[in-house]
Design an enzyme around this catalytic site. Structure first.
Site, PDB file in Angstrom:
ATOM      1  N   ASN A 102      -1.734   0.016   7.391  1.00 46.93           N
ATOM      2  CA  ASN A 102      -1.212  -1.339   7.669  1.00 46.93           C
ATOM      3  C   ASN A 102      -0.393  -1.938   6.517  1.00 46.93           C
ATOM      4  OD1 ASN A 102      -3.328  -1.977   6.000  1.00 46.93           O
ATOM      5  ND2 ASN A 102      -4.448  -3.210   7.487  1.00 46.93           N
ATOM      6  N   GLU A 111      -8.988 -10.469  -7.859  1.00 49.17           N
ATOM      7  CA  GLU A 111      -8.160  -9.272  -7.672  1.00 49.17           C
ATOM      8  C   GLU A 111      -7.010  -9.221  -8.669  1.00 49.17           C
ATOM      9  OE1 GLU A 111      -7.238  -9.583  -3.510  1.00 49.17           O
ATOM     10  OE2 GLU A 111      -9.290  -9.078  -2.898  1.00 49.17           O
ATOM     11  N   TYR A 157     -12.285  -2.764  -3.135  1.00 49.01           N
ATOM     12  CA  TYR A 157     -12.807  -2.860  -1.772  1.00 49.01           C
ATOM     13  C   TYR A 157     -14.334  -2.808  -1.729  1.00 49.01           C
ATOM     14  CZ  TYR A 157      -8.210  -2.529   0.483  1.00 49.01           C
ATOM     15  OH  TYR A 157      -6.931  -2.774   0.947  1.00 49.01           O
ATOM     16  N   LYS A 209       0.843  -1.199   0.000  1.00 44.98           N
ATOM     17  CA  LYS A 209       0.000   0.000   0.000  1.00 44.98           C
ATOM     18  C   LYS A 209       0.884   1.256   0.000  1.00 44.98           C
ATOM     19  CE  LYS A 209      -3.895  -2.307   2.342  1.00 44.98           C
ATOM     20  NZ  LYS A 209      -4.665  -2.405   3.625  1.00 44.98           N
ATOM     21  N   HIS A 220      -1.716  -5.415   1.475  1.00 51.08           N
ATOM     22  CA  HIS A 220      -2.960  -6.148   1.237  1.00 51.08           C
ATOM     23  C   HIS A 220      -2.640  -7.569   0.808  1.00 51.08           C
ATOM     24  CE1 HIS A 220      -6.871  -7.318  -0.380  1.00 51.08           C
ATOM     25  NE2 HIS A 220      -6.204  -7.806  -1.414  1.00 51.08           N
TER      26      HIS A 220
HETATM   27  P1  ADP Z   1      -7.466  -7.131   5.603  1.00 50.44           P
HETATM   28  O1  ADP Z   1      -6.730  -6.084   4.776  1.00 50.44           O
HETATM   29  O2  ADP Z   1      -6.638  -7.599   6.758  1.00 50.44           O
HETATM   30  O3  ADP Z   1      -8.026  -8.254   4.760  1.00 50.44           O
HETATM   31  P2  ADP Z   1     -10.191  -6.010   5.798  1.00 50.44           P
HETATM   32  O4  ADP Z   1     -10.541  -6.715   4.519  1.00 50.44           O
HETATM   33  O5  ADP Z   1     -11.097  -6.171   6.975  1.00 50.44           O
HETATM   34  O6  ADP Z   1      -8.714  -6.395   6.297  1.00 50.44           O
HETATM   35  O7  ADP Z   1     -10.077  -4.455   5.516  1.00 50.44           O
HETATM   36  C1  ADP Z   1      -9.448  -3.989   4.362  1.00 50.44           C
HETATM   37  C2  ADP Z   1      -8.592  -2.792   4.710  1.00 50.44           C
HETATM   38  O8  ADP Z   1      -9.444  -1.732   5.138  1.00 50.44           O
HETATM   39  C3  ADP Z   1      -7.628  -3.007   5.878  1.00 50.44           C
HETATM   40  O9  ADP Z   1      -6.427  -3.639   5.503  1.00 50.44           O
HETATM   41  C4  ADP Z   1      -7.395  -1.565   6.320  1.00 50.44           C
HETATM   42  O10 ADP Z   1      -6.491  -0.903   5.427  1.00 50.44           O
HETATM   43  C5  ADP Z   1      -8.781  -0.955   6.132  1.00 50.44           C
HETATM   44  N1  ADP Z   1      -9.559  -1.013   7.374  1.00 50.44           N
HETATM   45  C6  ADP Z   1     -10.211  -2.083   7.882  1.00 50.44           C
HETATM   46  N2  ADP Z   1     -10.817  -1.773   9.048  1.00 50.44           N
HETATM   47  C7  ADP Z   1     -10.539  -0.465   9.279  1.00 50.44           C
HETATM   48  C8  ADP Z   1     -10.858   0.479  10.307  1.00 50.44           C
HETATM   49  N3  ADP Z   1     -11.605   0.123  11.347  1.00 50.44           N
HETATM   50  N4  ADP Z   1     -10.390   1.741  10.188  1.00 50.44           N
HETATM   51  C9  ADP Z   1      -9.638   2.114   9.128  1.00 50.44           C
HETATM   52  N5  ADP Z   1      -9.292   1.283   8.125  1.00 50.44           N
HETATM   53  C10 ADP Z   1      -9.736   0.022   8.182  1.00 50.44           C
END
Ligand code: ADP
Length: 169
Positions: free
Chosen positions: A132, A146, A69, A29, A135
């Site tokens: 974070n 994807e 997303y 990211k 992805h």
């Molecule tokens: P992952 O990336 O671990 O599969 P998710 O699919 O639940 O997690 O969410 C996609 C992305 O959305 C996360 O990696 C993060 O960047 C963002 N995200 C998820 N939950 C939150 C939150 N509560 N606040 C801000 N960003 C979030």
């Protein structure tokens, strides 16, 4: 041992499917790119033994981020998430291997980096869910979806890594 009502469980083609080769869409990211973790992240997947099939630095549009997303569209953080993903270049990767989707999720660690175990990418390198750094697809189906979304056909390469016989018996 109780006889299975599903004789297929003993058939070799199903045993083979346990060894199914998957594809995962992995993306560094914008924060991961800005913080200089591209090499480190690629290295972790290479060292594990997965095969790189596609790789590019890319500036993602709002439309593409929203499509990627789309399952999170109803979440309150969705607009911020789209802003974040489009805030700078990302590094798009297609990785192939047996169990690569589940394994990549383990290498990456929990969504919230403060919950992610040390040794994982997020556990070692990040502190906040909204930053974070990486992805990884959450299912083999989404891996395929994807990769098709982020790569054009000509950008994916079929090749045979020389290490293959040293990686799997
Ligand atoms: P992952 O990336 O671990 O599969 P998710 O699919 O639940 O997690 O969410 C996609 C992305 O959305 C996360 O990696 C993060 O960047 C963002 N995200 C998820 N939950 C939150 C939150 N509560 N606040 C801000 N960003 C979030």
């Amino acid at each position: 041992r109780r006889r299975s009502t599903n004789p297929g469980i003993f058939l070799p083609h199903l045993v083979a499917s346990l060894e199914q080769v998957d594809e995962s869409y992995i993306m560094v990211k914008p924060d991961g790119v800005q913080r200089g973790f591209v090499g480190e992240i690629i290295s972790r997947f290479e060292r594990k033994g997965f095969k790189l099939k596609g790789l590019k630095l890319f500036q993602c549009s709002k439309e593409l981020a929203e499509e990627h997303y789309k399952e999170l569209k109803a979440k309150p953080f969705f607009p911020k998430l789209v802003d974040y993903i489009t805030s700078g270049p990302v590094v798009c990767m297609a990785w192939e291997g047996v169990g690569v989707v589940a394994s990549a999720r383990k290498l990456i660690g929990s969504t919230d980096p403060l919950q992610a175990e040390p040794g994982t990418i997020r556990g070692d390198l990040a502190v906040q869910t909204g930053r974070n750094i990486i992805h990884g697809s959450d299912s083999p189906e989404n891996g395929k979806r994807e990769i098709a979304l982020w790569f054009n056909d000509g950008e994916l390469v079929e090749w045979n890594p020389a290490q293959a016989p040293w990686l799997r018996e």
